[in-house]
Design a protein around this motif. Structure first.
Motif, PDB file in Angstrom:
ATOM      1  N   VAL A  43       0.849  -1.197   0.000  1.00 33.71           N
ATOM      2  CA  VAL A  43       0.000   0.000   0.000  1.00 33.71           C
ATOM      3  C   VAL A  43       0.886   1.249   0.000  1.00 33.71           C
ATOM      4  CG1 VAL A  43      -1.691   1.319   1.312  1.00 33.71           C
ATOM      5  CG2 VAL A  43      -1.890  -1.163   1.186  1.00 33.71           C
ATOM      6  N   MET A  44       1.919   1.192   0.852  1.00 34.04           N
ATOM      7  CA  MET A  44       2.837   2.333   0.954  1.00 34.04           C
ATOM      8  C   MET A  44       3.548   2.576  -0.381  1.00 34.04           C
ATOM      9  SD  MET A  44       6.374   2.855   1.478  1.00 34.04           S
ATOM     10  CE  MET A  44       7.009   1.348   2.176  1.00 34.04           C
ATOM     11  N   ILE A  45       4.037   1.499  -1.007  1.00 36.16           N
ATOM     12  CA  ILE A  45       4.709   1.646  -2.307  1.00 36.16           C
ATOM     13  C   ILE A  45       3.740   2.234  -3.329  1.00 36.16           C
ATOM     14  CG2 ILE A  45       5.882   0.398  -4.177  1.00 36.16           C
ATOM     15  CD1 ILE A  45       7.576   0.005  -1.861  1.00 36.16           C
ATOM     16  N   GLY A  46       2.494   1.747  -3.299  1.00 40.35           N
ATOM     17  CA  GLY A  46       1.490   2.288  -4.209  1.00 40.35           C
ATOM     18  C   GLY A  46       1.301   3.787  -4.015  1.00 40.35           C
ATOM     19  N   SER A  47       1.291   4.219  -2.745  1.00 41.84           N
ATOM     20  CA  SER A  47       1.146   5.649  -2.469  1.00 41.84           C
ATOM     21  C   SER A  47       2.304   6.435  -3.073  1.00 41.84           C
ATOM     22  CB  SER A  47       1.125   5.920  -0.965  1.00 41.84           C
ATOM     23  OG  SER A  47       0.122   5.202  -0.343  1.00 41.84           O
ATOM     24  N   PHE A  48       3.512   5.886  -2.910  1.00 41.18           N
ATOM     25  CA  PHE A  48       4.678   6.602  -3.432  1.00 41.18           C
ATOM     26  C   PHE A  48       4.683   6.615  -4.952  1.00 41.18           C
ATOM     27  CE2 PHE A  48       6.751   6.465   0.782  1.00 41.18           C
ATOM     28  CZ  PHE A  48       7.139   7.794   0.824  1.00 41.18           C
ATOM     29  N   VAL A 114      13.700   1.117   3.715  1.00 42.98           N
ATOM     30  CA  VAL A 114      14.336   1.596   2.487  1.00 42.98           C
ATOM     31  C   VAL A 114      13.601   2.857   2.029  1.00 42.98           C
ATOM     32  CG1 VAL A 114      14.679   1.083   0.053  1.00 42.98           C
ATOM     33  CG2 VAL A 114      15.291  -0.608   1.761  1.00 42.98           C
ATOM     34  N   ALA A 115      12.262   2.829   2.109  1.00 47.64           N
ATOM     35  CA  ALA A 115      11.484   4.015   1.741  1.00 47.64           C
ATOM     36  C   ALA A 115      11.853   5.195   2.633  1.00 47.64           C
ATOM     37  CB  ALA A 115       9.989   3.719   1.844  1.00 47.64           C
ATOM     38  N   LEU A 116      12.052   4.897   3.920  1.00 44.81           N
ATOM     39  CA  LEU A 116      12.427   5.965   4.857  1.00 44.81           C
ATOM     40  C   LEU A 116      13.758   6.577   4.468  1.00 44.81           C
ATOM     41  CD1 LEU A 116      11.864   7.401   7.590  1.00 44.81           C
ATOM     42  CD2 LEU A 116      13.131   5.573   8.684  1.00 44.81           C
ATOM     43  N   GLU A 117      14.692   5.732   4.053  1.00 44.78           N
ATOM     44  CA  GLU A 117      16.022   6.205   3.686  1.00 44.78           C
ATOM     45  C   GLU A 117      15.978   6.982   2.372  1.00 44.78           C
ATOM     46  OE1 GLU A 117      18.163   5.788   6.009  1.00 44.78           O
ATOM     47  OE2 GLU A 117      19.781   6.818   4.927  1.00 44.78           O
ATOM     48  N   VAL A 118      15.148   6.503   1.418  1.00 46.19           N
ATOM     49  CA  VAL A 118      15.111   7.130   0.098  1.00 46.19           C
ATOM     50  C   VAL A 118      14.274   8.412   0.114  1.00 46.19           C
ATOM     51  CG1 VAL A 118      14.365   6.835  -2.301  1.00 46.19           C
ATOM     52  CG2 VAL A 118      15.484   4.945  -1.105  1.00 46.19           C
ATOM     53  N   PHE A 119      13.067   8.337   0.712  1.00 48.98           N
ATOM     54  CA  PHE A 119      12.147   9.471   0.619  1.00 48.98           C
ATOM     55  C   PHE A 119      12.143  10.352   1.860  1.00 48.98           C
ATOM     56  CE2 PHE A 119      10.290   6.194  -2.178  1.00 48.98           C
ATOM     57  CZ  PHE A 119      10.311   6.894  -3.362  1.00 48.98           C
ATOM     58  N   GLY A 120      12.703   9.860   2.964  1.00 52.97           N
ATOM     59  CA  GLY A 120      12.667  10.644   4.192  1.00 52.97           C
ATOM     60  C   GLY A 120      11.331  10.474   4.904  1.00 52.97           C
ATOM     61  N   GLN A 122       9.083  12.633   5.875  1.00 54.67           N
ATOM     62  CA  GLN A 122       7.995  13.609   5.755  1.00 54.67           C
ATOM     63  C   GLN A 122       6.806  13.045   4.978  1.00 54.67           C
ATOM     64  OE1 GLN A 122      10.919  13.721   4.354  1.00 54.67           O
ATOM     65  NE2 GLN A 122      11.025  14.966   2.514  1.00 54.67           N
ATOM     66  N   GLN A 123       5.619  13.578   5.324  1.00 57.28           N
ATOM     67  CA  GLN A 123       4.408  13.148   4.648  1.00 57.28           C
ATOM     68  C   GLN A 123       4.250  13.949   3.372  1.00 57.28           C
ATOM     69  OE1 GLN A 123       1.372  13.712   7.664  1.00 57.28           O
ATOM     70  NE2 GLN A 123       1.805  11.677   8.460  1.00 57.28           N
ATOM     71  N   ARG A 124       3.960  13.254   2.285  1.00 55.99           N
ATOM     72  CA  ARG A 124       3.818  13.938   1.002  1.00 55.99           C
ATOM     73  C   ARG A 124       2.362  13.923   0.565  1.00 55.99           C
ATOM     74  NH1 ARG A 124       9.195  13.554  -1.480  1.00 55.99           N
ATOM     75  NH2 ARG A 124      10.437  12.667   0.187  1.00 55.99           N
ATOM     76  N   PHE A 217      -1.656  10.502   3.243  1.00 54.24           N
ATOM     77  CA  PHE A 217      -0.421  11.010   2.644  1.00 54.24           C
ATOM     78  C   PHE A 217       0.405   9.826   2.173  1.00 54.24           C
ATOM     79  CE2 PHE A 217      -1.574  14.005   5.986  1.00 54.24           C
ATOM     80  CZ  PHE A 217      -1.592  15.187   5.273  1.00 54.24           C
ATOM     81  N   ALA A 218       1.477  10.118   1.431  1.00 45.91           N
ATOM     82  CA  ALA A 218       2.463   9.087   1.129  1.00 45.91           C
ATOM     83  C   ALA A 218       3.639   9.294   2.071  1.00 45.91           C
ATOM     84  CB  ALA A 218       2.929   9.190  -0.319  1.00 45.91           C
ATOM     85  N   TYR A 219       3.916   8.312   2.924  1.00 41.20           N
ATOM     86  CA  TYR A 219       5.070   8.360   3.827  1.00 41.20           C
ATOM     87  C   TYR A 219       5.422   6.929   4.196  1.00 41.20           C
ATOM     88  CZ  TYR A 219       1.487   7.897   7.474  1.00 41.20           C
ATOM     89  OH  TYR A 219       0.452   7.461   8.239  1.00 41.20           O
TER      90      TYR A 219
END
Lengths: 296, 370
Positions: A43-48, A114-120, A122-124, A217-219
C-alpha cells in the motif's frame, strides 16, 4: 438522517478500500497458507508511485494506477521468491504459518525502511486521482475521488472473482488452494503459480495505495494502518474465505463509520480490535471461514 | 556449584564452559568499575532491561511455542502498575517492582484464557489485538492515571537516595543479578516437568493431550510465569527511566524484539542474550541512520529465518556437531548419528523453528517445491 446517509456513504467507501487490501491477504492465505505481512508495505509503495506520477511527473492518473499495479506486482513476486519460496519445503511443519509470518514481516520492515532512507520521513501530499465532488444529501459531500476509489475497488474485486472463476491461471490458483497435491498431479506449475498469486494480491494493495495516498499522505509508515485494518477484516471474514472477506470489509466499514460519527475517530481502532477479540473468542473461524483442524 | 547438579541442568556445559560463563558474568560485573562513560553504562542497562523482557517472551514464544504477540503490553502494564503504586503509595520501591511483576502475571493469565481455544496464527492475532487495545487505551487516557501520550509522571525509582553515578552502578548490578537469576530460573523450569510438558504441547499438541498433559493448565502456568518476568522488566524500565510511555509498545519495538529472539535462537537459554546483544550493537552503530538501521535488522531477520532455522545458538550447535562428528569419523563410524546427538546444544531444541520428526513423516518429499 444526515448522519445515516453519511454513515452509509462512508461504509461503502471504507468497505471497498478495505476489501481491496484484505482480499489480497485472503487470496494469499487461501493458496499459500501464509499471512502476508508485507501487504501494508505494498500500500505504501502504491502511495509513493501515485505521488511520483501524479505530483512529480504530472502524468495521467490512469498511468498512476497502472504503474502502481505493475510495480507492486513485481515486488510481490520478489517478496514471494525471497521470503516464502525457500521455506516451501517446510510447508507441512507445524510452525510454517509463523515462520512465513516472520519472513514477510521482515520484508515489510526492509521495504518500509528503504522508503524511509530514500524518501525521508515527511508526509507527502498526493493529488487526488479525480478532483471535485458532488453533494448527495444536505451536508454530505461526496468527493469524486472517493467514488472512483470505491468503483475501482469493486471493479478489481469483481475482476479478481472473474479471473479466479473463468481463466486458466485463476482455476489453477483455486485448485492449489483446495488440494495442493492433486493440483500438482494434474500438472499445475505450482512453483510458478505461487509468485504470481502473491504478485496479484500485492498489486491490489498497490492500487489501493494510490487512492489511500491521496486520502491521507504518502510516507514510509503509510502501510501500517491499512495492514492492521486488513488484518481485522480477514480475521472477521474468516481466513481464506474470499466472499467472507468482502462481507467482512463492509461490516467493518460500517462499524468504523458508525464509531466515527458517534464516538470520534480515536475510538475506531480500539473498537474494531474489541470486535476482533470478541470474534476470536466466540467464533474463531470468522464469518464464513471453515474451522481448521489445527486448533485445540 | 555442584558439578552433578549443574550437568543435569545444562547437559551441554562442561566445567570449561562453566568457567567461561562465570568469567563473562564477572567481567560484566566489573565493567562499570573501569568504564566511567555514563552514556555507555546507560546503554548497557537499557539493553539488560530489554534482555529480561526478551527472556520472558522467549519462554512463552520459544519454549511454550505459544505465538503470543501481546508481551509488550504485559511489559508496559507491569511498568505502569509499579509506577502508579510508586506515585500514590508509600510502599518500598522494591515491593513496587515485585507487584509490577504480579500485575504482569495477572494480565498475562487474563490474556491466556481466550487464547486457549486458538492455535498458531489466531493466537498471535488475538494477543496482538489485545496489545493494540492496551496501547490505545493508554494513549487516549484522559483520567490522568497514566499520563496518556505524554508519558507517566516522573517517579523516584529504586535508588533515589544514591548519587547519579552510584545509582547507575546500582541499576547495572541489579539488572545483572536479575538476568543471572532468571536465566537459572528459566533453565530450571525448562528442564522441569512443566518445561517438558510445554515442549510436548508445542511439538505435538494432540499426542500430549492424549497422554494426559493438560494444555489448559500448562499454558496458563507458562503465561503466568512469563508475564511475571515481563512485569518485573517493565517495572525496572520504569525505575531506571523514571518514567514510561506508550511508545515502548507497538509495531516497531515488537519487530525489534522478535528479531532479537529469532536471531539468537528461539526457545534456547542463551539465544535472547546473543540476539539482544547483536541487534543492540547494530542499532547503536547505525544510530544516526534510522532507515539503514532497521533495514539491516530486517535483512538479518530474513536471512536467519530462511537459512539458519535455529538462530545463532542452533548454528553454533550444528557446527560443533559437524566438527566432532568429523573428528570421530575415523574412530567409530557406525556410532556417528548418536555422537551427533550427544553434542546437540543445551537449550538447543532450537525452538519452534526446528523441523520435528513427527511432522516430517507426514510431509511427503513432493512437498519440496522445485
Amino acid at each position: 438522517m444526515t448522519d445515516l446517509v453519511g454513515i452509509l456513504v462512508t461504509t461503502v467507501i471504507l468497505g471497498s478500500i478495505y476489501g481491496l487490501v484484505a482480499i489480497g491477504m485472503t487470496l494469499i492465505y487461501g493458496t499459500l497458507r501464509i499471512l502476508d505481512m508485507s501487504q501494508g508495505s505494498m500500500v505504501m509503495i502504491g502511495s509513493f508511485v501515485g505521488w511520483g506520477i501524479l505530483v512529480s511527473a504530472h502524468w495521467n492518473p490512469v498511468l498512476a494506477i497502472v504503474f502502481a499495479f505493475a510495480a507492486t506486482f513485481v515486488l510481490g513476486m520478489m517478496t514471494q521468491l525471497v521470503s516464502v519460496q525457500p521455506l516451501m519445503g517446510r510447508r507441512k511443519a507445524i510452525d510454517f504459518e509463523m515462520v512465513t509470518f516472520i519472513t514477510t514481516f521482515a520484508v515489510a520492515m526492509i521495504l518500509e525502511n528503504v522508503a524511509l532512507e530514500v524518501f525521508g520521513p515527511q508526509q507527502r501530499n498526493v493529488t487526488p486521482v479525480v478532483s471535485g465532488g458532488v453533494n448527495v444529501y444536505h451536508g454530505v459531500n461526496l468527493p469524486y475521488q472517493s467514488i472512483a476509489m470505491a468503483a475501482i475497488s469493486i471493479l478489481l474485486m469483481g475482476g479478481l472473482g472473474l479471473f479466479l472463476g473463468k481463466t486458466r491461471w485463476g482455476m489453477a490458483i483455486r485448485a492449489v488452494a483446495q488440494d495442493l497435491d492433486a493440483a500438482r498431479l494434474m500438472g499445475v506449475p505450482v512453483s510458478k503459480l505461487y509468485p504470481v498469486t502473491m504478485g496479484l494480491a500485492s498489486s491490489l494493495a498497490g492500487v489501493a495505495g494510490v487512492f489511500l495516498g491521496a486520502q491521507f499522505f504518502a510516507y514510509p509508515q503509510a502501510g501500517d494502518l491499512p495492514l492492521l485494518e486488513a488484518l481485522i477484516v480477514v480475521v472477521f471474514g474468516g481466513l481464506g474465505s474470499l466472499p467472507g472477506t468482502v462481507y467482512a470489509a463492509y461490516v467493518i466499514g460500517l462499524i468504523q463509520a458508525t464509531t466515527e460519527v458517534f464516538l470520534g475517530t480515536t475510538w475506531s481502532l480500539p473498537i474494531l480490535y474489541g470486535v476482533i477479540l470478541f470474534v476470536l473468542i466466540f467464533r474463531p473461524q470468522g464469518l464464513l471461514g471453515k474451522p481448521s483442524e489445527a486448533r485445540l | 556449584m555442584n558439578e552433578g547438579h549443574s550437568r543435569a541442568l545444562f547437559p551441554d556445559m562442561t566445567s570449561g564452559r562453566w568457567s567461561l560463563a562465570v568469567l563473562v558474568v564477572l567481567a560484566l560485573a566489573a565493567f562499570p568499575l573501569v568504564e566511567s562513560n555514563q552514556y555507555i553504562l546507560s546503554v548497557f542497562v537499557t539493553t539488560m532491561i530489554l534482555l529480561v523482557m526478551n527472556m520472558s517472551w522467549n519462554f512463552i514464544l520459544g519454549v511454550a511455542g505459544v505465538w503470543n504477540f501481546g508481551q509488550l503490553a504485559v511489559y508496559a502494564l507491569g511498568g505502569y502498575g509499579a509506577g502508579i503504586l510508586m506515585l500514590h503509595t508509600g510502599l518500598p520501591p522494591v515491593l513496587d517492582v515485585v507487584v509490577g511483576g504480579l500485575i504482569g502475571a495477572a494480565v498475562s493469565v487474563l490474556m491466556a484464557v481466550p487464547t486457549l481455544r486458538l492455535f498458531g496464527i489466531y493466537t498471535s492475532l488475538l494477543t496482538f489485538a489485545f496489545a493494540e487495545i492496551v496501547q490505545y487505551l493508554i494513549l487516549n487516557d484522559g483520567s490522568g492515571l497514566t499520563g496518556g501520550s505524554y508519558g507517566f509522571p516522573s517517579v523516584k525509582g529504586l535508588y533515589s537516595f544514591l548519587s547519579p553515578v552510584a545509582s547507575m552502578h546500582a541499576y547495572y548490578w541489579t539488572l545483572l543479578g536479575v538476568i543471572v537469576a532468571s536465566t537459572v530460573a528459566i533453565a530450571l523450569v525448562t528442564r522441569s516437568r512443566l518445561g517438558i510438558a510445554l515442549r510436548a504441547i508445542r511439538d505435538a499438541p494432540a499426542f500430549a493431550a492424549a497422554r494426559g498433559v493438560s494444555p489448559l493448565r500448562y499454558r496458563i502456568l507458562a503465561f503466568g510465569l512469563s508475564g511475571f518476568l515481563a512485569g518485573i522488566a517493565g517495572a525496572l524500565y520504569l525505575c531506571f527511566e523514571q518514567s514510561i510511555d506508550p511508545s515502548i509498545m507497538g509495531l516497531t519495538p515488537m519487530s525489534l524484539d522478535v528479531t532479537m529472539l529469532v536471531i539468537g535462537g528461539l526457545g534456547t537459554i542463551f539465544g535472547p542474550a546473543i540476539g539482544t546483544t547483536i541487534v543492540t550493537v547494530v542499532e547503536t552503530v547505525l544510530v544516526n541512520h534510522p532507515g539503514v538501521q532497521l533495514t539491516v535488522v530486517g535483512i538479518f531477520l530474513l536471512v536467519i529465518v530462511v537459512f539458519v532455522p535455529g538462530g545463532i545458538v542452533g548454528l553454533v550447535g550444528k557446527v560443533r556437531a559437524r566438527l566432532s562428528a568429523w573428528a570421530e569419523e575415523g574412530e567409530e563410524e557406525a556410532e556417528e548419528p548418536e555422537a551427533t546427538e550427544g553434542v546437540a546444544p543445551a537449550g538447543g531444541t532450537a525452538g519452534a523453528l526446528d523441523p520435528i520428526a513427527i511432522h516430517d513423516t507426514t510431509g511427503a518429499p513432493t512437498d519440496v517445491a522445485p
